[in-house]
Design an enzyme around this catalytic site. Structure first.
Site, PDB file in Angstrom:
ATOM      1  N   ALA A  14      -3.445  27.524  45.634  1.00 58.54           N
ATOM      2  CA  ALA A  14      -4.404  28.190  46.756  1.00 58.54           C
ATOM      3  C   ALA A  14      -5.758  27.749  46.474  1.00 58.54           C
ATOM      4  O   ALA A  14      -6.366  28.251  47.346  1.00 58.54           O
ATOM      5  CB  ALA A  14      -4.229  29.618  45.991  1.00 58.54           C
ATOM      6  N   THR A 103      -8.344  16.748  38.971  1.00 58.86           N
ATOM      7  CA  THR A 103      -9.274  17.614  38.137  1.00 58.86           C
ATOM      8  C   THR A 103     -10.500  16.724  37.552  1.00 58.86           C
ATOM      9  O   THR A 103     -10.276  15.752  36.735  1.00 58.86           O
ATOM     10  CB  THR A 103      -8.534  18.273  37.140  1.00 58.86           C
ATOM     11  OG1 THR A 103      -7.549  18.837  37.822  1.00 58.86           O
ATOM     12  CG2 THR A 103      -9.279  19.317  36.517  1.00 58.86           C
ATOM     13  N   SER A 126      -8.201   9.969  38.788  1.00 61.97           N
ATOM     14  CA  SER A 126      -9.362   9.457  39.457  1.00 61.97           C
ATOM     15  C   SER A 126     -10.172  10.446  39.783  1.00 61.97           C
ATOM     16  O   SER A 126      -9.970  11.513  40.221  1.00 61.97           O
ATOM     17  CB  SER A 126      -8.846   8.819  40.616  1.00 61.97           C
ATOM     18  OG  SER A 126     -10.237   8.133  41.525  1.00 61.97           O
ATOM     19  N   ASN A 128     -12.030  10.249  42.153  1.00 59.57           N
ATOM     20  CA  ASN A 128     -12.037  10.353  43.517  1.00 59.57           C
ATOM     21  C   ASN A 128     -10.926   9.571  44.332  1.00 59.57           C
ATOM     22  O   ASN A 128     -10.810   8.587  43.895  1.00 59.57           O
ATOM     23  CB  ASN A 128     -13.355   9.981  44.274  1.00 59.57           C
ATOM     24  CG  ASN A 128     -13.381  10.090  45.673  1.00 59.57           C
ATOM     25  OD1 ASN A 128     -12.829   9.725  46.474  1.00 59.57           O
ATOM     26  ND2 ASN A 128     -14.567  10.924  45.932  1.00 59.57           N
ATOM     27  N   HIS A 159     -22.597  18.380  46.513  1.00 56.92           N
ATOM     28  CA  HIS A 159     -21.640  19.047  46.442  1.00 56.92           C
ATOM     29  C   HIS A 159     -21.831  20.458  46.996  1.00 56.92           C
ATOM     30  O   HIS A 159     -22.890  21.139  46.740  1.00 56.92           O
ATOM     31  CB  HIS A 159     -20.750  18.999  45.639  1.00 56.92           C
ATOM     32  CG  HIS A 159     -19.980  17.649  45.514  1.00 56.92           C
ATOM     33  ND1 HIS A 159     -20.547  16.486  44.706  1.00 56.92           N
ATOM     34  CD2 HIS A 159     -18.826  17.256  45.677  1.00 56.92           C
ATOM     35  CE1 HIS A 159     -19.792  15.610  44.533  1.00 56.92           C
ATOM     36  NE2 HIS A 159     -18.605  15.966  45.186  1.00 56.92           N
ATOM     37  N   LYS A 163     -18.991  24.337  43.407  1.00 55.22           N
ATOM     38  CA  LYS A 163     -18.635  23.243  42.392  1.00 55.22           C
ATOM     39  C   LYS A 163     -19.027  23.729  41.253  1.00 55.22           C
ATOM     40  O   LYS A 163     -20.327  24.058  40.852  1.00 55.22           O
ATOM     41  CB  LYS A 163     -19.095  21.893  42.830  1.00 55.22           C
ATOM     42  CG  LYS A 163     -18.689  20.707  42.034  1.00 55.22           C
ATOM     43  CD  LYS A 163     -18.699  19.357  42.672  1.00 55.22           C
ATOM     44  CE  LYS A 163     -18.262  18.286  41.454  1.00 55.22           C
ATOM     45  NZ  LYS A 163     -16.848  18.651  41.117  1.00 55.22           N
ATOM     46  N   GLY A 169     -17.245  14.156  39.179  1.00 55.93           N
ATOM     47  CA  GLY A 169     -16.357  13.144  38.985  1.00 55.93           C
ATOM     48  C   GLY A 169     -16.475  11.676  39.594  1.00 55.93           C
ATOM     49  O   GLY A 169     -16.521  10.735  38.873  1.00 55.93           O
ATOM     50  N   THR A 170     -16.779  11.865  40.649  1.00 53.72           N
ATOM     51  CA  THR A 170     -17.087  10.685  41.436  1.00 53.72           C
ATOM     52  C   THR A 170     -18.361  10.103  41.204  1.00 53.72           C
ATOM     53  O   THR A 170     -18.362   8.563  40.849  1.00 53.72           O
ATOM     54  CB  THR A 170     -17.358  11.127  42.955  1.00 53.72           C
ATOM     55  OG1 THR A 170     -16.108  11.593  43.417  1.00 53.72           O
ATOM     56  CG2 THR A 170     -17.331   9.938  43.865  1.00 53.72           C
TER      57      THR A 170
END
Ligand code: NAD
Length: 272
Positions: A14, A103, A126, A128, A159, A163, A169-170
Site C-alpha cells: 500500500a 528500503t 540499492s 536507488n 525529496h 520522507k 539512500g541515493t
C-alpha cells in the site's frame, strides 16, 4: 526467458513504492504477482492489489499473512521500513529466496543482519534502482578518482515532505562511489548537517545536505569544487515507476544466481 514468470511477493503493497511495484510486476510478462503483503492493521488489508495500484482487478488481495504469501514464491520486492526488511531478509534466507531491498535508512546492525542473510538468500540492495543514478555513481567514482583532494565533494539531495530518513539512500550511494574513487572510507570522511560554528571544511571530506518539501520524487547533485571552478553532476527522478521497473529487472537478473549481496551496479554491469 525462463519457462514460467517469476513468482513475486510485493511487501508494503500500500506504500508509495509498493503500488508502483505491483504495477511493474503486472506490466512485465516475465513476472507474476504471487502475493501482496502489508503490515497487520493496514487499512489496505483485503483490498485488491491491482485496484490499489490504480489498475484493473488482479484477484490478489492484500494480506498480512507473510508466511502464506511466501509459500511457493521465488522473490520478494521490499521497499518498506528497516525493521521489517531485516525480518524479510531472514525469511528469504530460510527459504532460499531472492530478496530485492529498496528500503533505506538502515543502521549498522541492520546492515549486518542483511549481510548475514545474504549467505543463504540472493539479495540485491540499492539506495536507488534507476539506471540514471547508477550511471551517475559510476561517473562520480571516476571524477573522484581523477581529481585531486583539493576538489571538495558535496552531495545535495531533495525529496518529498514525507520522507523519514536523511541523507537519502541515493545520496549515501553517491557518497560511497566518491569514497571508492578516492580510496577512502565514507564513514570516517562524511560531514553531515552543518550548523552553527562548524569551523572550516576538512580537506578530503564528503559533505551532505538534505532538503525536504512538496512532492519531489528525488533530486541529487554531486558538486566537485576547487579554487576557481566547479563541476555539478545531477540526476532528477521524475517518476517512482522507474525505481519499480529497476527492482523488477534486478529480480529477473537474480534468478538462478548464487546467494550473496549484490548491488544495482552488478545488475547493470557498471562495476569497475
Ligand atoms: P511508504 O511509507 O509510502 O511505504 C512503506 C510501506 O511499507 C507502508 O505501506 C507500510 O505500511 C509498509 N510496511 C511497514 N512495515 C511493514 C511490515 N512489517 N510488513 C509489510 N508492510 C510493511 O514509503 P515509500 O515512499 O514507499 O518508501 C519506502 C522505502 O523505500 C523508504 O525507505 C524509501 O526511502 C525507499 N525508497 C527507495 C528507493 C530506491 O530506489 N532504493 C526509491 C524510493 C523509495
Amino acid at each position: 526467458m525462463s519457462s514460467h514468470p517469476l513468482r513475486i511477493v510485493v511487501v508494503g503493497t500500500a506504500g508509495r513504492m509498493g503500488r508502483m511495484l505491483v504495477r511493474a510486476v503486472m506490466d512485465n510478462p516475465e513476472t507474476a504477482l504471487h502475493a501482496a503483503v502489508e503490515r497487520p492493521a493496514s487499512p489496505a488489508i483485503g483490498q485488491d492489489s491491482g485496484v490499489l495500484a490504480g489498475l484493473s482487478e488482479n484477484g490478489v488481495l492484500v494480506c498480512d499473512d507473510l508466511e502464506a504469501g511466501l509459500h511457493g514464491a521465488e522473490a520478494i520486492l521490499d521497499f518498506t521500513v528497516p525493521a521489517a526488511t531485516v525480518y524479510f531478509a531472514e525469511r528469504a534466507a530460510a527459504l532460499g529466496l531472492i530478496h530485492i531491498i529498496g528500503t533505506t535508512g538502515m543502521n549498522p546492525a541492520e546492515e549486518a543482519a542483511i549481510a548475514a542473510a545474504a549467505q543463504r538468500a540472493t539479495i540485491i540492495r540499492s539506495g536507488n534502482f534507476s539506471l540514471g543514478v547508477n550511471m551517475l555513481a559510476a561517473l562520480v567514482e571516476r571524477a573522484a578518482a581523477s581529481l585531486g583532494v583539493e576538489w571538495d565533494i558535496e552531495i545535495v539531495e531533495m525529496h518529498h515532505r514525507a520522507k523519514v530518513d536523511a541523507p537519502s539512500g541515493t545520496a549515501l550511494l553517491l557518497g560511497e562511489a566518491a569514497a571508492r574513487g578516492r580510496g577512502i572510507d565514507l564513514a570516517t570522511h562524511s560531514e553531515r548537517g552543518r550548523d552553527g560554528h562548524t569551523g572550516a571544511r576538512a580537506q578530503g571530506a564528503i559533505g551532505f545536505a538534505s532538503l525536504r518539501g512538496g512532492s519531489v520524487v528525488g533530486d541529487h547533485t554531486v558538486i566537485l569544487a576547487s579554487g576557481g571552478e566547479r563541476i555539478e553532476l545531477r540526476h532528477i527522478a521524475e517518476d517512482r515507476g522507474l525505481f519499480a521497473a529497476g527492482a523488477v529487472k534486478a529480480a529477473l537478473w537474480a534468478r538462478g544466481r548464487a546467494p550473496g549481496l549484490y548491488s544495482m551496479q552488478d545488475v547493470l554491469g557498471l562495476r569497475a
